[in-house]
Design a protein around this motif. Structure first.
Motif, PDB file in Angstrom:
ATOM      1  N   ALA A  33       1.009  -1.256  -0.210  1.00 11.85           N
ATOM      2  CA  ALA A  33       0.281   0.049   0.221  1.00 11.85           C
ATOM      3  C   ALA A  33       0.567   1.537   0.193  1.00 11.85           C
ATOM      4  N   SER A  34       2.331   1.228   0.698  1.00 10.75           N
ATOM      5  CA  SER A  34       2.940   2.440   0.565  1.00 10.75           C
ATOM      6  C   SER A  34       3.201   2.854  -0.761  1.00 10.75           C
ATOM      7  N   LYS A  36       1.082   3.572  -2.719  1.00  7.94           N
ATOM      8  CA  LYS A  36       0.128   3.475  -3.964  1.00  7.94           C
ATOM      9  C   LYS A  36      -0.333   5.212  -3.731  1.00  7.94           C
ATOM     10  N   GLU A  38      -2.018   9.229  -2.415  1.00  7.21           N
ATOM     11  CA  GLU A  38      -2.133   9.551  -1.678  1.00  7.21           C
ATOM     12  C   GLU A  38      -4.341   9.893  -2.610  1.00  7.21           C
ATOM     13  N   LYS A  41      -3.161   5.374   0.106  1.00  4.68           N
ATOM     14  CA  LYS A  41      -1.891   4.991   0.065  1.00  4.68           C
ATOM     15  C   LYS A  41      -2.925   4.925   1.956  1.00  4.68           C
ATOM     16  N   THR A  42      -2.696   6.254   2.966  1.00  2.51           N
ATOM     17  CA  THR A  42      -3.368   6.537   3.847  1.00  2.51           C
ATOM     18  C   THR A  42      -4.624   5.288   4.446  1.00  2.51           C
ATOM     19  N   HIS A  45      -3.316   1.659   4.205  1.00  5.04           N
ATOM     20  CA  HIS A  45      -2.504   1.183   5.528  1.00  5.04           C
ATOM     21  C   HIS A  45      -3.224   1.708   6.699  1.00  5.04           C
TER      22      HIS A  45
END
Length: 180
Positions: A33-34, A36, A38, A41-42, A45
């Motif tokens: 996911a890091s 991806k 924004e 991503k958030t 996570h």
């Protein structure tokens, strides 16, 4: 009474292994996911942190503890320590070391630290499979297992497993066009 304790021990072994297998998959997804953009991503996570915490604290840790309790209880009821059980306990000790390594990764990911690549995590996930095969073979075959054939079989299994991971990685890279 012994058979009820044995049944509970087996049930919690299954849930413990299930938790460990799925936990590493969640670590992989959280790590990936890091990459991806924004806000995905958030969002990912945050969701993976919730899932990871619930699985680890709600299923995996309690199952590990209950496996240890019921296994110790069986050992006490058995009253002796046959040779095959001593070897099994060595593998179980290794499995607990693996479990603690997952605890370390869990703590890192809860802080947003990703030191392991998704490929490294995929490889690490298979360590539990190796322990599972070794422990089940020991429990099933017990005294009839030859040391030489047992170690040779385990080594062969590890080679096949690692080869399968490399083949899967190659197929995945070919499919997505990425190189890691």
């Amino acid at each position: 009474m012994y058979l009820y304790i044995k049944a509970l021990h087996i049930i919690f072994i299954v849930t413990w292994f299930s938790g460990m297998f799925y936990m590493v998959r969640l670590f992989i997804y959280n790590t990936e996911a890091s990459a991806k953009p924004e806000p995905a991503k958030t969002i990912l996570h945050d969701q993976y942190r919730i899932m990871i915490k619930r699985l680890w604290m709600g299923i995996t840790w309690p199952s590990a503890i209950l496996t240890l309790i019921f296994g110790s209880w069986m050992w006490y009821m058995l009253g002796s320590l046959p040779g095959w059980l001593l070897i099994k306990l060595c593998f179980v000790l290794g499995l607990f070391c693996y479990h603690f390594s997952l605890q370390h990764i869990y703590a890192q990911q809860m802080k947003g630290v990703f030191r392991w690549s998704s490929q490294q995590l995929r490889m690490w996930n298979e360590v539990a499979t190796i322990f599972l095969v070794a422990i089940v073979m020991l429990v099933s075959v017990k005294q009839n297992m030859s040391w030489a054939w047992g170690l040779l079989g385990l080594a062969g299994f590890i080679i096949v497993l690692m080869s399968a991971i490399k083949i899967y990685r190659g197929l995945r890279e070919k499919e997505t066009g990425e190189r890691k």
